[in-house]
Design a protein around this motif. Structure first.
Motif, PDB file in Angstrom:
ATOM      1  N   PRO A   1      22.773   0.857  29.181  1.00 41.31           N
ATOM      2  CA  PRO A   1      21.354   0.996  28.823  1.00 41.31           C
ATOM      3  C   PRO A   1      21.161   2.124  27.820  1.00 41.31           C
ATOM      4  N   PRO A   2      20.073   2.116  27.056  1.00 40.00           N
ATOM      5  CA  PRO A   2      19.841   3.161  26.054  1.00 40.00           C
ATOM      6  C   PRO A   2      19.726   4.548  26.688  1.00 40.00           C
ATOM      7  N   SER A   3      20.039   5.582  25.897  1.00 36.98           N
ATOM      8  CA  SER A   3      20.091   6.961  26.385  1.00 36.98           C
ATOM      9  C   SER A   3      18.849   7.740  25.969  1.00 36.98           C
ATOM     10  N   ASP A   4      18.461   8.681  26.812  1.00 35.74           N
ATOM     11  CA  ASP A   4      17.283   9.510  26.576  1.00 35.74           C
ATOM     12  C   ASP A   4      17.538  10.470  25.418  1.00 35.74           C
ATOM     13  N   THR A   5      16.668  10.451  24.410  1.00 36.29           N
ATOM     14  CA  THR A   5      16.799  11.379  23.284  1.00 36.29           C
ATOM     15  C   THR A   5      16.123  12.713  23.560  1.00 36.29           C
ATOM     16  N   GLY A   6      15.327  12.779  24.643  1.00 34.18           N
ATOM     17  CA  GLY A   6      14.569  13.985  24.928  1.00 34.18           C
ATOM     18  C   GLY A   6      13.275  14.079  24.147  1.00 34.18           C
ATOM     19  N   ILE A   7      12.925  13.037  23.402  1.00 34.34           N
ATOM     20  CA  ILE A   7      11.717  13.051  22.571  1.00 34.34           C
ATOM     21  C   ILE A   7      10.562  12.398  23.321  1.00 34.34           C
ATOM     22  N   LEU A   8       9.437  13.106  23.381  1.00 34.31           N
ATOM     23  CA  LEU A   8       8.209  12.566  23.949  1.00 34.31           C
ATOM     24  C   LEU A   8       7.257  12.207  22.814  1.00 34.31           C
ATOM     25  N   LEU A   9       6.666  11.025  22.904  1.00 32.61           N
ATOM     26  CA  LEU A   9       5.754  10.541  21.872  1.00 32.61           C
ATOM     27  C   LEU A   9       4.406  10.201  22.488  1.00 32.61           C
ATOM     28  N   THR A  10       3.345  10.502  21.775  1.00 37.14           N
ATOM     29  CA  THR A  10       2.044   9.997  22.196  1.00 37.14           C
ATOM     30  C   THR A  10       2.022   8.493  21.927  1.00 37.14           C
ATOM     31  N   PRO A  11       1.155   7.759  22.597  1.00 42.61           N
ATOM     32  CA  PRO A  11       1.093   6.316  22.328  1.00 42.61           C
ATOM     33  C   PRO A  11       0.874   5.996  20.851  1.00 42.61           C
ATOM     34  N   GLU A  12       0.091   6.829  20.147  1.00 47.86           N
ATOM     35  CA  GLU A  12      -0.199   6.565  18.734  1.00 47.86           C
ATOM     36  C   GLU A  12       1.017   6.782  17.840  1.00 47.86           C
ATOM     37  N   GLN A  13       2.004   7.529  18.319  1.00 45.78           N
ATOM     38  CA  GLN A  13       3.168   7.841  17.493  1.00 45.78           C
ATOM     39  C   GLN A  13       4.297   6.818  17.616  1.00 45.78           C
ATOM     40  N   CYS A  14       4.247   5.964  18.637  1.00 41.80           N
ATOM     41  CA  CYS A  14       5.395   5.089  18.919  1.00 41.80           C
ATOM     42  C   CYS A  14       5.717   4.148  17.765  1.00 41.80           C
ATOM     43  N   LEU A  15       4.727   3.449  17.270  1.00 40.41           N
ATOM     44  CA  LEU A  15       5.010   2.435  16.269  1.00 40.41           C
ATOM     45  C   LEU A  15       5.375   3.028  14.908  1.00 40.41           C
ATOM     46  N   PRO A  16       4.762   4.132  14.466  1.00 36.75           N
ATOM     47  CA  PRO A  16       5.273   4.773  13.244  1.00 36.75           C
ATOM     48  C   PRO A  16       6.723   5.235  13.385  1.00 36.75           C
ATOM     49  N   VAL A  17       7.088   5.760  14.549  1.00 37.84           N
ATOM     50  CA  VAL A  17       8.479   6.165  14.778  1.00 37.84           C
ATOM     51  C   VAL A  17       9.393   4.948  14.728  1.00 37.84           C
ATOM     52  N   LEU A  18       8.953   3.854  15.304  1.00 36.32           N
ATOM     53  CA  LEU A  18       9.753   2.632  15.277  1.00 36.32           C
ATOM     54  C   LEU A  18       9.949   2.144  13.843  1.00 36.32           C
ATOM     55  N   ALA A  19       8.897   2.205  13.035  1.00 39.85           N
ATOM     56  CA  ALA A  19       9.023   1.815  11.629  1.00 39.85           C
ATOM     57  C   ALA A  19      10.023   2.716  10.904  1.00 39.85           C
ATOM     58  N   ALA A  20       9.982   4.024  11.193  1.00 35.57           N
ATOM     59  CA  ALA A  20      10.917   4.954  10.555  1.00 35.57           C
ATOM     60  C   ALA A  20      12.348   4.709  11.018  1.00 35.57           C
ATOM     61  N   LEU A  21      12.527   4.380  12.290  1.00 33.12           N
ATOM     62  CA  LEU A  21      13.864   4.062  12.801  1.00 33.12           C
ATOM     63  C   LEU A  21      14.462   2.870  12.058  1.00 33.12           C
ATOM     64  N   THR A  22      13.640   1.874  11.760  1.00 30.74           N
ATOM     65  CA  THR A  22      14.151   0.707  11.040  1.00 30.74           C
ATOM     66  C   THR A  22      14.462   1.044   9.588  1.00 30.74           C
ATOM     67  N   GLU A  23      13.661   1.919   8.971  1.00 28.90           N
ATOM     68  CA  GLU A  23      13.922   2.261   7.574  1.00 28.90           C
ATOM     69  C   GLU A  23      15.242   3.022   7.426  1.00 28.90           C
ATOM     70  N   VAL A  24      15.524   3.916   8.361  1.00 29.29           N
ATOM     71  CA  VAL A  24      16.799   4.637   8.308  1.00 29.29           C
ATOM     72  C   VAL A  24      17.954   3.657   8.493  1.00 29.29           C
ATOM     73  N   TYR A  25      17.783   2.712   9.399  1.00 28.69           N
ATOM     74  CA  TYR A  25      18.821   1.690   9.592  1.00 28.69           C
ATOM     75  C   TYR A  25      19.089   0.954   8.279  1.00 28.69           C
ATOM     76  N   LEU A  26      18.027   0.494   7.624  1.00 27.26           N
ATOM     77  CA  LEU A  26      18.190  -0.274   6.390  1.00 27.26           C
ATOM     78  C   LEU A  26      18.801   0.569   5.272  1.00 27.26           C
ATOM     79  N   ALA A  27      18.485   1.868   5.265  1.00 26.21           N
ATOM     80  CA  ALA A  27      19.022   2.753   4.227  1.00 26.21           C
ATOM     81  C   ALA A  27      20.531   2.917   4.339  1.00 26.21           C
ATOM     82  N   HIS A  28      21.080   2.705   5.520  1.00 23.48           N
ATOM     83  CA  HIS A  28      22.517   2.907   5.743  1.00 23.48           C
ATOM     84  C   HIS A  28      23.267   1.597   5.983  1.00 23.48           C
TER      85      HIS A  28
END
Length: 533
Positions: free
Chosen positions: A218-245
């Motif tokens: 199962p996925p591992s805890d990064t220790g990062i807490l996000l407000t509900p409003e921050q989840c989807l922008p973070v998810l978009a950024a996670l995908t952009e970093v993936y595509l960049a590499h």
């Protein structure tokens, strides 16, 4: 900043069709799967979708993504018609709450596919339709103990994927899960990215988990807490970093786990941070346990057994009749034997949902189904009509936790006819063993374990057995929990299927006699029991 604004800043505005045509070379799907539908793949795809034909041993396979597992009665009827007209007359629910139509041998034309799209089935942008389904709890929005309703997050992320065709460069196995912290949780499911709701000082946050380290964990805890409003922008950024590499022209796309292991999780998250207009909050705070939610405590350590993983017996608590958070309404969890619905059963359940509920059904990652929003006065009638369809709602039914892959009738990799064997085992056990709690028995035709990625109580791994008269089908038998993907130990090897039903009965009898109490699961019992079952 709202998600659509913040995410646009991360990924950029959606490209026009003209721009898209310069980014991708489109091919037409083969006539078998409808002329005129654009696809990024020529010929067959290794990961099926509504617009991506995939060959199987029993014909062509089509998989329909159902974000969050929520589907309308009208959509159910349409899919049942497709199964009747083009497939084998049945539909399978998968372990990501998708629907699969198998044994497709006649062409599905583009008008039919367009009709399904118009009904909200499959992505409205076919180039991203192959990406894995978005997972959440099947009781999102109706769970009395959930911290937050995750359905809007699922819908917003699905809309974002459809609006950004560049995300077609993601691995087809790129998987995202939102867990609202209710009774029925999906934290233990294997996903690349998990947002798990927790309560900290009376406020709801999401804890970010990423798939790093060993495959199959199962996925591992990064220790990062996000407000509900921050989840989807973070998810978009996670995908952009993936595509960049990632080399998006390569047929084999890197899994997120592989990229995280190569770059290092900290380096990856630093690149994510650079793409965000807010700072990521790293916290060592421990989330408040579910038993304390709503009781006024500001903060408390986790109680034993109440972490972000699965709670005792929670996996099958959705089966049966349960009150919703909406007063006077109930949901009914229906057992689907091996996740399969005959088309007439699917239409019958769709009719029940429309007549007695809100016209929606919910598919589960455990390959079962919920009818929701049933007024209390109609629960008995609906239960009777479910039984009339040949289905059951008891969690102690041996079929409630029985899992099997497609077997050698549907997959060339399988050594055994897993589905037929599983049903034969049920027929043998139903009149010989009475269970008072679910026992998860998993038939896997090969080492890939496609039907169930998490641990089971009993795993039966298909093997070919040589005897004097040739080759017969058989199984290795695993029990318990360990780092091994199938269980703590292999207790029997090369058991022919003819011998298997009596062996499983004996194991279940020993468990019922020797367990500490009725709360001890078979897996827990197998972990401590030192004698041979």
């Amino acid at each position: 900043m709202k998600f659509r604004d913040c995410a646009a800043a991360v990924m950029g505005s959606p490209k026009s069709e003209c721009q898209l045509s310069r980014c991708h070379t489109h091919h037409l799907l083969p006539a078998l799967h409808g002329e005129g539908v654009p696809s990024l793949l020529s010929g067959f795809a290794t990961c099926p979708g509504l617009f991506y034909a995939t060959p199987a041993a029993d014909g062509i396979l089509s998989r329909i993504r159902i974000p969050g597992g929520i589907i309308s009665s009208q959509q159910c009827r349409a899919i049942a018609d497709i199964a009747d007209q083009h497939g084998g007359g049945y539909v399978d629910v998968t372990n990501r709450a998708n629907l699969q139509v198998r044994e497709i041998r006649t062409g599905i034309n583009s008008e039919v596919l367009q009709h399904l799209q118009d009904m909200g089935l499959g992505s409205r942008n076919s180039v991203v339709d192959h990406i894995r389904n978005i997972m959440t709890s099947p009781t999102a929005g109706i769970d009395a103990q959930e911290l937050i309703d995750t359905r809007p997050f699922v819908q917003d992320w699905d809309n974002y994927i459809a609006a950004h065709p560049a995300l077609s460069g993601l691995s087809a196995k790129f998987s995202v899960c939102f867990d609202g912290g209710g009774i029925i949780r999906v934290c233990d499911r294997l996903n690349d990215i998990l947002f798990a709701a927790v309560l900290v000082d009376g406020n709801v946050y999401f804890r970010l988990y990423l798939s790093v380290g060993t495959k199959g964990q199962p996925p591992s805890d990064t220790g990062i807490l996000l407000t509900p409003e921050q989840c989807l922008p973070v998810l978009a950024a996670l995908t952009e970093v993936y595509l960049a590499h990632s080399n998006t022209t390569n047929n084999r796309r890197l899994r997120l786990l592989e990229l995280l292991n190569t770059l290092g999780c900290e380096n990856y998250l630093q690149e994510v941070q650079q793409r965000l207009p807010f700072s990521l909050l790293c916290s060592n705070l421990t989330p408040q346990p579910p038993s304390l939610v709503g009781k006024g405590e500001k903060f408390s350590p986790l109680l034993q057994g109440e972490g972000l993983g699965e709670r005792l017996d929670a996996k099958y608590q959705h089966i049966g009749i349960h009150p919703q958070r909406q007063q006077g309404l109930f949901y009914i969890g229906v057992v689907l034997p091996l996740g399969r619905l005959e088309s007439n059963q699917m239409k019958g359940l769709a009719d029940l949902a429309a007549k007695y509920g809100s016209g929606t059904l919910r598919l589960t990652p455990w390959q079962n189904l919920l009818l929701t929003d049933i007024p209390q006065q109609w629960v008995g009638d609906v239960q009777s009509k479910i039984a009339f369809l040949g289905l059951d709602i008891s969690a102690t039914n041996i079929k409630s936790a029985l899992i099997a892959c497609s077997g050698n009738k549907g997959c060339a990799s399988s050594a055994t006819d897993t589905k037929s064997h599983a049903l034969a085992l049920v027929e043998y056990l139903e009149t010989r063993v009475t269970l008072d709690c679910p026992v998860n028995i998993h038939f896997s035709g090969c080492e890939k374990s496609c039907a169930q990625h998490s641990k089971s109580d009993i795993t039966l791994l298909g093997v070919s057995i040589e005897d004097g008269n040739g080759t017969v089908e058989g199984y290795h038998v695993y029990v318990g929990d360990s780092e091994h993907k199938f269980g703590r130990k292999i207790i029997y090897q090369y058991v022919t299927f003819a011998e298997l039903p009596a062996l499983i009965k004996r194991m279940l009898d020993v468990y019922k006699i020797q367990r500490l109490n009725s709360d001890e699961s078979f897996g827990e019992f197998a972990n401590r029991y030192t004698e041979k079952l």
